[in-house]
Design a protein around this motif. Structure first.
Motif, mmCIF file in Angstrom:
data_model
loop_
_atom_site.group_PDB
_atom_site.id
_atom_site.type_symbol
_atom_site.label_atom_id
_atom_site.label_comp_id
_atom_site.label_asym_id
_atom_site.label_seq_id
_atom_site.Cartn_x
_atom_site.Cartn_y
_atom_site.Cartn_z
ATOM 1 N N ARG A 108 0.824 -1.212 0.000
ATOM 2 C CA ARG A 108 0.000 0.000 0.000
ATOM 3 C C ARG A 108 0.859 1.264 0.000
ATOM 4 N N ARG A 109 2.058 1.162 0.535
ATOM 5 C CA ARG A 109 2.980 2.304 0.437
ATOM 6 C C ARG A 109 3.337 2.545 -1.035
ATOM 7 N N ALA A 110 3.610 1.469 -1.769
ATOM 8 C CA ALA A 110 3.920 1.599 -3.199
ATOM 9 C C ALA A 110 2.719 2.133 -3.966
ATOM 10 N N ILE A 111 1.534 1.617 -3.657
ATOM 11 C CA ILE A 111 0.317 2.058 -4.350
ATOM 12 C C ILE A 111 0.072 3.539 -4.084
ATOM 13 N N ARG A 112 0.280 3.969 -2.846
ATOM 14 C CA ARG A 112 0.069 5.384 -2.501
ATOM 15 C C ARG A 112 1.038 6.277 -3.273
ATOM 16 N N HIS A 113 2.275 5.831 -3.443
ATOM 17 C CA HIS A 113 3.227 6.636 -4.203
ATOM 18 C C HIS A 113 2.834 6.692 -5.678
ATOM 19 N N GLY A 114 2.265 5.604 -6.194
ATOM 20 C CA GLY A 114 1.757 5.643 -7.561
ATOM 21 C C GLY A 114 0.589 6.605 -7.680
ATOM 22 N N TYR A 115 -0.292 6.579 -6.679
ATOM 23 C CA TYR A 115 -1.432 7.503 -6.642
ATOM 24 C C TYR A 115 -0.937 8.946 -6.596
ATOM 25 N N LYS A 116 0.129 9.170 -5.827
ATOM 26 C CA LYS A 116 0.727 10.505 -5.723
ATOM 27 C C LYS A 116 1.228 10.991 -7.089
ATOM 28 N N LEU A 117 1.711 10.043 -7.907
ATOM 29 C CA LEU A 117 2.206 10.398 -9.235
ATOM 30 C C LEU A 117 1.085 10.577 -10.259
ATOM 31 N N GLY A 118 -0.140 10.179 -9.871
ATOM 32 C CA GLY A 118 -1.273 10.364 -10.776
ATOM 33 C C GLY A 118 -1.988 9.094 -11.180
ATOM 34 N N ALA A 119 -1.503 7.925 -10.738
ATOM 35 C CA ALA A 119 -2.169 6.667 -11.085
ATOM 36 C C ALA A 119 -3.545 6.618 -10.424
ATOM 37 N N ARG A 120 -4.548 6.245 -11.195
ATOM 38 C CA ARG A 120 -5.911 6.148 -10.664
ATOM 39 C C ARG A 120 -6.520 4.772 -10.942
ATOM 40 N N ALA A 121 -5.666 3.807 -11.227
ATOM 41 C CA ALA A 121 -6.109 2.431 -11.461
ATOM 42 C C ALA A 121 -4.957 1.510 -11.055
ATOM 43 N N PRO A 122 -5.242 0.245 -10.773
ATOM 44 C CA PRO A 122 -4.176 -0.688 -10.383
ATOM 45 C C PRO A 122 -3.035 -0.728 -11.390
ATOM 46 N N PHE A 123 -1.816 -0.666 -10.903
ATOM 47 C CA PHE A 123 -0.638 -0.637 -11.777
ATOM 48 C C PHE A 123 0.496 -1.492 -11.231
ATOM 49 N N PHE A 124 0.565 -1.637 -9.911
ATOM 50 C CA PHE A 124 1.719 -2.225 -9.242
ATOM 51 C C PHE A 124 1.988 -3.652 -9.722
ATOM 52 N N HIS A 125 0.922 -4.449 -9.853
ATOM 53 C CA HIS A 125 1.081 -5.852 -10.230
ATOM 54 C C HIS A 125 1.653 -6.028 -11.630
ATOM 55 N N LYS A 126 1.551 -4.993 -12.451
ATOM 56 C CA LYS A 126 2.033 -5.093 -13.826
ATOM 57 C C LYS A 126 3.563 -5.090 -13.915
ATOM 58 N N ILE A 127 4.236 -4.731 -12.818
ATOM 59 C CA ILE A 127 5.704 -4.661 -12.815
ATOM 60 C C ILE A 127 6.314 -6.033 -12.540
ATOM 61 N N VAL A 128 5.496 -6.986 -12.099
ATOM 62 C CA VAL A 128 6.006 -8.315 -11.753
ATOM 63 C C VAL A 128 6.707 -8.953 -12.951
ATOM 64 N N ALA A 129 6.154 -8.776 -14.125
ATOM 65 C CA ALA A 129 6.735 -9.400 -15.330
ATOM 66 C C ALA A 129 8.182 -8.951 -15.548
ATOM 67 N N GLU A 130 8.448 -7.646 -15.366
ATOM 68 C CA GLU A 130 9.820 -7.148 -15.547
ATOM 69 C C GLU A 130 10.739 -7.680 -14.449
#
Length: 879
Positions: free
Chosen positions: A316-338
């Motif tokens: 949730r800390r990572a998600i909040r930082h994404g939200y701070k950058l402007g993310a308004r939909a789930p994004f974190f799980h998409k980095i698993v592939a890399e």
């Protein structure tokens, strides 16, 4: 060199020096419930260093997955704000278990750094413990490091052996001096050499630590030389990569460059619109994806306690930082592939679990994104008000509201506050949390035995061996929660005995029932519950006579009830083991209830258990039952239980001695009662599977005669249904499909008939439309229509009337179905939603919809005619 090449070079170098390459242990230490996460390379070798374990090798090298984000070792708050702190990192290590010592360890380190990694010798500084003349001489005389680049570090923490260069496992146990290697980035970087006043700068960076375990510290503080001194070393892969790739921040190495790019793409794709590629928030996200992913790989799922809570905090800390950058939909799980692309080769368990990791993190994101906007709005508003007044302490009550209502762990609130130079009132938060727990506890339903005051002798339990005890003496009697001199026939009471065969509810197993009897009195025991840890309360009713302290009774457990309970309890252990085999090692017990009827088992898992998986679990458990292996319970020291491989739950409070149950292939800590052999269970059947909370599944199962009765009832039901359908049980599936196909065909025919009837009625209704100021207005009832037919007829009428406002109704018993339609050229003045609501309110309902089509319902058919009659006037008013 890329990070992957550095890792490989390190391992191969030490392999060439006779070291065994040992795979990284999980980040969740399965054999050490005292450790939250694996935080150092030596964790998996702790018992070897202590002499409790003997390996086939005396030299080892590893690249160990480590997490420092909870407990004593917690770097979470620094991640994103410094160049070298991480929640997850890789520790490269080489270890000697009584083999080589200082001379070889120091020379190995120097050779690797200068000959294989080609670091300039003049750039390397070393530190030694102030009293470690041996290490100093090796560095100076053997290796050739000038005295001016060797720093003695003294007792800088107060007291002898309290130094950064003296390592201790704890207050007692193995310990010894350290020697560390530092890399000098050059005079253009601020900071001084180790041991100097400005050593905290970034110029001199520690890259390697060699610990020489040569003493055993006893409780009296005396250092005794170990007979076999050992070596424990550690070098952070990320720090070394930064040095070898000529960058000053770990976030600039190749591994993080790739993860940062993936994080930016994911955040931008979620609405950030080209976020700053150099932002600290992206660094947080890139760091946290490693900690979260490897934690999920090793069996943890987000939760509200223990490791699950730490995982949720990080995610949730990572998600909040994404939200701070402007993310308004789930994004974190998409980095698993890399992440898998970067580290999957070194850690194949990551690649194997990629789909599960992605799904677990996606579910956590979706859950948090449902509330993060409202939570951030409250948080930002509160911080804005504080800025006006100059207040720098965030209200604890508000922090608790964010935690309780919006899923913001207090650490996350503190993280946001830190960015605004604000601290959180932790005491206020804790008080609010305590108050909620007390209110929840007060609202719970507690049985009579709980909360009773008792100061007598403990109860001796004999129920493992016996179901009756002939001379149990009463030590206390309670009626209505109060200690009494005597309980009489008809009284509900709680009785404490000095000796008992009754098992008291504990560890999920229900308490025993039965009877206390002597020549004059009889007491029915309905339940047994612990008043204190070793005091058993027998809850029930006095059936005959009376009872008081000092009276002796024969205590007899209901044997049938106990046998059913133990079958279910023993099956629970086998089922737990089977679930881990079928679903994965992440399955962990989260609660259980075992009684005579069934076993109810809650466990960590992020998806429903499929029918195929349930069948696999049943097959495994029933195979164990057929094997008829003897069950064995042993009382042993906790350390011995850990070494035996017994499964234990993190967070549980275990004493110095524990009871270990071995049954079939399962070995767990358990204080319950069990069958003598697996065959006593008889038969095992899972009867229900469901979700009870986020990431928590529940299975209910039955055994023995209960399972047989359940299957017989199913068989009876199948036979009855087969008879009704005039088929044999073997033909039933085929026959049901045929009936369903026939039903679908009839429904299709009925729908066609309704459409045809409505079409005919529609043709007649066209003639009933009234022209009002150029708009054809029609309000009518369609006989036998349903919602679908109303919509289809509406479309046909609009096509025929061209410019129109229409209300159609259908009546089915006491229910009214309404549809309103307005042609596109009339929606500027007339709205179908408003029109249908006008009629619906008069027939006991309400509705709404689009400007051109809206639906509604009602419950008063008697008022329908009058409501439809008012449609023309309603339209006329608006034209």
């Amino acid at each position: 060199m890329k990070a992957a090449d550095i890792r490989q070079t390190f391992l191969r170098f030490f392999e060439s020096k006779g070291h065994k390459i040992v795979a990284s242990s999980p980040v969740v230490p399965g054999d050490d419930p005292t450790l939250l996460f694996t935080n150092a390379g030596m964790n998996q070798f702790k018992d070897v260093f202590l002499g409790f374990d003997k390996r086939a090798y005396s030299r080892a090298t590893t690249s160990q997955k480590c997490i420092r984000a909870g407990g004593k070792h917690n770097d979470l708050d620094n991640v994103g704000y410094t160049a070298r702190h991480h929640t997850f990192f890789e520790m490269l290590g080489n270890f000697s278990f009584g083999d080589y010592f200082k001379h070889d360890a120091i020379q190995y380190a120097w050779e690797l750094l200068t000959k294989h990694f080609h670091l300039p010798a003049e750039k390397l500084w070393v530190t030694v413990y102030a009293e470690d003349d041996e290490a100093y001489e090796i560095w100076n005389k053997v290796v050739g490091v000038p005295a001016e680049r060797i720093v003695r570090i003294g007792d800088n923490k107060g007291g002898r052996y309290m130094s950064d260069n003296f390592w201790m496992m704890g207050d007692t146990g193995p310990c010894g001096p350290c020697t560390e290697i530092f890399y000098d980035h050059g005079p253009d970087v601020a900071g001084g050499p180790p041991g100097s006043a400005n050593e905290d700068g970034d110029r001199y960076i520690e890259i390697w630590n060699n610990v020489f375990m040569q003493f055993n510290r006893t409780e009296d503080g005396v250092m005794h030389k170990l007979p076999k001194p050992s070596v424990d070393t550690g070098m952070g892969l990320e720090r070394l990569a930064a040095v070898l790739q000529h960058v000053h921040s770990n976030y600039e190495i190749d591994l993080f460059v790739a993860l940062l790019a993936a994080a930016k793409a994911a955040v931008d794709g979620a609405g950030a619109q080209d976020c700053d590629k150099d932002s600290a928030s992206l660094k947080v996200i890139a760091d946290h994806i490693r900690a979260c992913s490897f934690t999920v790989v090793d069996g943890v799922i987000p939760g509200n306690e223990g490791r699950g809570y730490v995982l949720r905090r990080i995610a949730r800390r990572a998600i909040r930082h994404g939200y701070k950058l402007g993310a308004r939909a789930p994004f974190f799980h998409k980095i698993v592939a890399e992440l898998v692309a970067q580290m999957g080769e070194a850690y194949p368990e990551l690649r194997q679990a990629e789909a599960r990791v992605t799904e677990v993190l996606k579910q956590e994101e979706e859950r948090f994104f449902q509330t993060i906007a409202n939570g951030m709005e409250i948080l930002d508003a509160a911080l804005a008000e504080m800025a006006k007044t100059g207040n720098t302490v965030f209200d604890g009550e508000t922090a608790f509201k964010l935690h309780d209502t919006y899923g913001f762990p207090v650490d996350l609130t503190a993280d946001v506050c830190r960015e605004r130079d604000v601290t959180v009132d932790q005491a206020g938060f804790d008080a609010a949390m305590t108050r909620q727990r007390e209110q929840a506890r007060a609202a719970g339903k507690f049985k009579m035995a709980q909360g009773l005051e008792y100061s007598g002798a403990p109860t001796a339990f004999h129920g493992y061996e016996h179901l009756q005890y002939e001379r149990s003496t009463i030590t206390a009697v309670y009626v209505d929660g109060a200690l009494v001199a005597q309980a009489n026939a008809g009284d509900d009471a709680v009785v404490v005995l000095d000796h008992t065969p009754f098992y008291a509810e504990s560890g999920g197993q229900a308490g025993d029932s039965g009877e206390l009897r002597n020549a004059t009195s009889r007491f029915a025991v309905e339940d047994t519950i612990k008043i204190q840890a070793d005091v058993f309360g027998h809850h029930g009713r006095v059936l005959e006579g009376s009872l008081k302290a000092g009276d002796s009774f024969a205590a007899r457990v209901d044997a049938e009830n106990r046998s059913k309970t133990v079958r279910n309890h023993s099956a629970t252990h086998l089922m737990h083991k089977a679930l881990r085999e079928v679903l994965g090692a992440h399955v962990q017990q989260k609660g259980s209830l075992v009684n005579a009827e069934r076993t109810r088992f809650d466990f960590a898992h992020n998806a429903p258990v499929t029918a195929e998986q349930i069948a696999q679990v049943e097959a495994i458990v029933n195979a164990e039952i057929l094997a008829n292996a003897a069950a064995k319970a042993e009382v042993m020291k906790l350390d011995d239980a850990q070494k035996s491989g017994a499964m234990m739950l993190f967070g549980e409070k275990y004493g110095e001695t524990v009871r270990v149950l071995s049954i079939g292939s399962s070995k767990e800590l358990c204080g319950g009662t069990h069958v003598k052999a697996t065959g006593d269970i008889g038969l095992f059947k899972i009867v229900a599977e469901s979700g009870v909370a986020a990431g928590i599944r529940r299975i209910e199962a039955i055994t023995g005669a209960g399972a047989l009765a359940y299957l017989q009832k199913l068989e009876h039901t199948v036979a009855a249904v087969a008879g009704t359908l005039k088929a044999t049980p073997a033909e039933l599936e085929q026959r049901v499909h045929a009936v369903l196909d026939q039903l679908k065909a009839l429904e299709k025919e009925l729908s066609a008939a309704k459409s045809k009837l409505a079409s005919a009625q529609g043709d007649e209704l066209v003639q009933q439309a009234v022209d009002i100021k150029g708009v054809k207005v029609l309000a009518a009832v369609l006989s036998g229509a349903d919602a679908k037919t109303l919509r289809e007829t509406m479309d046909k009428l609009k096509d025929k009337l061209k410019t129109a406002a229409i209300v159609l109704a259908a009546v089915d018993g006491d229910k009214v179905q309404l549809a309103a339609g307005v042609t596109a050229d009339s929606t500027a003045k007339l709205k179908a939603g408003e029109l249908v609501n006008f009629v619906a309110l008069q027939v006991g309902g309400k509705g709404g919809g689009k400007p051109d089509l809206a639906m509604a319902g009602g419950t008063n058919p008697a008022a329908l005619a009058g409501a439809l009659a008012g449609v023309q006037a309603w339209v006329a008013e608006r034209l």
